[in-house]
Scaffold this active site. Structure first.
Site, PDB file in Angstrom:
ATOM      1  N   LYS A 165      76.059  58.223 -21.130  1.00  0.00           N
ATOM      2  CA  LYS A 165      75.999  57.327 -22.300  1.00  0.00           C
ATOM      3  C   LYS A 165      76.117  58.123 -23.597  1.00  0.00           C
ATOM      4  O   LYS A 165      76.852  57.745 -24.502  1.00  0.00           O
ATOM      5  CB  LYS A 165      74.664  56.565 -22.280  1.00  0.00           C
ATOM      6  CG  LYS A 165      74.289  55.938 -23.606  1.00  0.00           C
ATOM      7  CD  LYS A 165      72.892  55.354 -23.618  1.00  0.00           C
ATOM      8  CE  LYS A 165      71.760  56.310 -23.875  1.00  0.00           C
ATOM      9  NZ  LYS A 165      71.402  56.565 -25.283  1.00  0.00           N
ATOM     10  N   ASN A 166      75.392  59.242 -23.687  1.00  0.00           N
ATOM     11  CA  ASN A 166      75.356  59.971 -24.960  1.00  0.00           C
ATOM     12  C   ASN A 166      76.621  60.783 -25.227  1.00  0.00           C
ATOM     13  O   ASN A 166      76.773  61.363 -26.307  1.00  0.00           O
ATOM     14  CB  ASN A 166      74.113  60.860 -25.031  1.00  0.00           C
ATOM     15  CG  ASN A 166      72.854  60.023 -25.241  1.00  0.00           C
ATOM     16  OD1 ASN A 166      72.937  58.830 -25.518  1.00  0.00           O
ATOM     17  ND2 ASN A 166      71.690  60.642 -25.093  1.00  0.00           N
ATOM     18  N   CYS A 189      61.772  54.414 -35.077  1.00  0.00           N
ATOM     19  CA  CYS A 189      61.858  53.699 -33.806  1.00  0.00           C
ATOM     20  C   CYS A 189      60.699  54.131 -32.920  1.00  0.00           C
ATOM     21  O   CYS A 189      59.852  54.925 -33.338  1.00  0.00           O
ATOM     22  CB  CYS A 189      63.195  53.913 -33.127  1.00  0.00           C
ATOM     23  SG  CYS A 189      63.374  55.491 -32.327  1.00  0.00           S
ATOM     24  N   ARG A 228      63.649  58.596 -37.312  1.00  0.00           N
ATOM     25  CA  ARG A 228      65.021  58.983 -36.946  1.00  0.00           C
ATOM     26  C   ARG A 228      65.846  59.079 -38.236  1.00  0.00           C
ATOM     27  O   ARG A 228      66.733  58.273 -38.479  1.00  0.00           O
ATOM     28  CB  ARG A 228      65.645  57.953 -35.991  1.00  0.00           C
ATOM     29  CG  ARG A 228      64.876  57.656 -34.722  1.00  0.00           C
ATOM     30  CD  ARG A 228      64.921  58.767 -33.698  1.00  0.00           C
ATOM     31  NE  ARG A 228      66.221  59.014 -33.088  1.00  0.00           N
ATOM     32  CZ  ARG A 228      66.672  58.411 -32.009  1.00  0.00           C
ATOM     33  NH1 ARG A 228      65.958  57.491 -31.422  1.00  0.00           N
ATOM     34  NH2 ARG A 228      67.849  58.717 -31.496  1.00  0.00           N
ATOM     35  N   ASP A 243      64.824  64.028 -23.406  1.00  0.00           N
ATOM     36  CA  ASP A 243      65.176  62.814 -22.663  1.00  0.00           C
ATOM     37  C   ASP A 243      64.707  62.853 -21.204  1.00  0.00           C
ATOM     38  O   ASP A 243      64.888  61.878 -20.468  1.00  0.00           O
ATOM     39  CB  ASP A 243      66.696  62.569 -22.720  1.00  0.00           C
ATOM     40  CG  ASP A 243      67.151  62.132 -24.106  1.00  0.00           C
ATOM     41  OD1 ASP A 243      66.294  61.766 -24.932  1.00  0.00           O
ATOM     42  OD2 ASP A 243      68.367  62.165 -24.363  1.00  0.00           O
ATOM     43  N   ARG A 248      69.744  49.810 -21.555  1.00  0.00           N
ATOM     44  CA  ARG A 248      70.508  50.455 -22.624  1.00  0.00           C
ATOM     45  C   ARG A 248      71.212  51.700 -22.107  1.00  0.00           C
ATOM     46  O   ARG A 248      72.249  52.091 -22.654  1.00  0.00           O
ATOM     47  CB  ARG A 248      69.581  50.866 -23.779  1.00  0.00           C
ATOM     48  CG  ARG A 248      69.060  49.696 -24.571  1.00  0.00           C
ATOM     49  CD  ARG A 248      68.360  50.173 -25.807  1.00  0.00           C
ATOM     50  NE  ARG A 248      69.175  51.189 -26.455  1.00  0.00           N
ATOM     51  CZ  ARG A 248      68.704  52.152 -27.252  1.00  0.00           C
ATOM     52  NH1 ARG A 248      67.422  52.223 -27.493  1.00  0.00           N
ATOM     53  NH2 ARG A 248      69.518  53.019 -27.797  1.00  0.00           N
TER      54      ARG A 248
END
Ligand code: EPU
Length: 434
Positions: A22-23, A120, A125, A308, A400
């Site tokens: 995803k990233n 968040c 952020r 992560d 997500r």
């Protein structure tokens, strides 16, 4: 709202395949804004953030086609006319990576208007480093009414030194500098494989980038970029999550379609804990039949242990013998999962940026709440070894970034089901709810 119901106790056995990262996919989709020609991206994961990015790019006037059927991991983007170079608050608030369009838009259109992301669940952020970098390239930037507005005739190559390592900040500047007039040198860059993957795509589009994947990146600006076809790298965080799932459940699992060279720090930590793994060229096998010992971890920028993976590692630490100290160095509030793990029976104390996990404690099923993407993954992991049926609420967070997590886990023996509306069945469905 969807919930996941997990009955713990089954070892994970067989093979699970990793999706595209995803990233890496998110910046590569933003990079397509830099050219009027078609950019074809393969191995795009079917996750909610990709659909959000589709909506973001479409709202600007780009055509984004997410593949269906057997082509469901291919996305074609053509940004011929960018009528509205803007990222609205509605989209940025659901996905902070939306700020990745700032650099490409100002480079291609000479103007951009992007909502400020705000804080968040995992901490502040800020995007001050993106802004500072773009100003170094000559953009005029103002911030008003919660939006960043950037204008430039043509960006000019410059020396940029990041005060702090930032992944999307490096990516944003990298994209912007490809169309700048002259040479840009960026120092103290993020070295994540996702940055190198983006540079690969940009070079295929005609950019002249050297050094991506190291802390110094040099870019010779070109007047125009063209279309390209690119395959997104495998998701190292999804792979790491499955490795921990196998270790926790005492399973025998092959995690296939991954790049073991991107997982070095995670594999080293697993070895320290006592988890047995073997590596193939694009797979890792976990033989999780051994007891685990506690080991301290501190999160760092790549190639260090990723933030992560911190939440998932915490789930593993609850099942290791002894005390593990987990230090979170990247985000200041990324321990929301700890309280939920405690509700399942874990012994965790938070002291500022450190979590002290005393193991091993049996986990018992409970109703728990997911607070962010990786926190939800850690709750799924804990539930896989908990006694009874755990109900995880707010699983839209996991959607997500994890493609069909319950189907993948079910395929290797987990007892897991979703209640509520399934997402994403068809990532391209324009009516998808957020
Ligand atoms: N920071 C600043 N100013 C900036 C930018 C960042 O002070 O202008 C600070 C942040 O507050 C943070 C640190 O720098 O303390 C690192 O943040 P970074 O910019 O590297 O994070 P990011 O680019 O917003 C990406 C990933 C995150 C991942 C982090 C760290 C994407 C789309 N997101 O975020 O992924 O945690 O890097 O590795 O690439 C996730 O996938 O769950 C996720 C949150």
């Amino acid at each position: 709202m969807d919930k996941l119901v997990v009955r713990g106790g089954n070892p994970l056995l067989g093979t699970v395949r990793v999706s595209g990262a995803k990233n890496a996919a998110l910046p590569c989709m933003a990079a397509a804004l830099l050219t009027e020609e078609e950019v074809i991206l393969e191995n795009i994961p079917q996750v909610r953030d990709i659909e959000t990015t589709r909506r973001l790019l479409s709202a600007m006037g780009a055509q984004v086609e997410l593949g269906y059927g057997r082509a469901h991991h291919r996305t074609t983007i053509q940004a011929r006319n960018l009528t509205t170079p803007e990222a609205s608050y509605d989209l940025v608030k659901t996905m902070r990576a939306s700020t990745l369009v700032l650099g490409p838009l100002v480079a291609r259109c000479g103007r951009a208007r992007v909502s400020l992301p705000g804080g968040c669940a995992i901490g502040a952020r800020p995007i001050d480093l993106h802004i500072k970098g773009l100003e170094r390239l000559g953009a005029k930037i103002t911030t008003e009414h919660g939006y960043v507005e950037a204008t430039a005739n043509r960006l000019k190559g410059a020396e940029v030194v990041f005060d702090k390592i930032t992944v999307t900040g490096t990516e944003d500047l990298l994209m912007a500098s490809t169309l700048a007039d002259g040479e840009t040198t960026m120092q103290n860059c993020a070295r994540e494989p996702e940055v190198a993957d983006l540079a690969d795509l940009l070079n295929k589009m005609g950019a002249k980038i050297h050094g991506a994947g190291t802390s110094t990146i040099c870019v010779k600006g070109v007047p125009k970029l063209h279309g390209a076809k690119h395959r997104i790298i495998p998701d190292r965080i999804e792979a790491g999550t499955f490795l921990i799932a196998a270790a926790l459940t005492g399973g025998d699992l092959k995690v296939s379609g991954c790049d073991p060279t991107h997982l070095t720090s995670i594999l080293q930590k697993l070895q320290e804990v006592g988890v047995k793994t073997t590596q193939g060229a694009d797979s890792i096998r976990v033989m999780g039949d051994t007891p685990h010992q506690a080991a301290d971890v501190f999160t760092e920028e790549y190639p260090g242990f990723p933030t992560d993976m911190q939440a998932q590692y915490m789930a593993l630490a609850t099942q290791a013998d002894g005390t593990s100290i987990i230090t979170e160095n990247i985000f200041e509030k990324r321990f929301m999962h700890a309280q939920e793990l405690v509700r399942m029976g874990a012994n965790i104390k938070i002291e500022g940026r450190r979590a002290i996990v005393r193991g091993r404690t049996p986990l018992s099923a409970a109703a728990v709440l997911a607070s962010d993407l990786r926190a939800s993954a850690s709750l799924v992991l804990a539930a896989l070894v908990a006694d009874g049926e755990t109900i995880i609420d707010r699983v839209y967070h996991i959607d997500r970034g994890y493609e069909h997590i319950e189907e993948k886990l079910k395929g290797v023996g987990a007892e897991i089901r979703r209640i509520g509306e399934m997402f994403p069945r068809k990532a391209a469905a324009p009516t998808a709810q957020f």
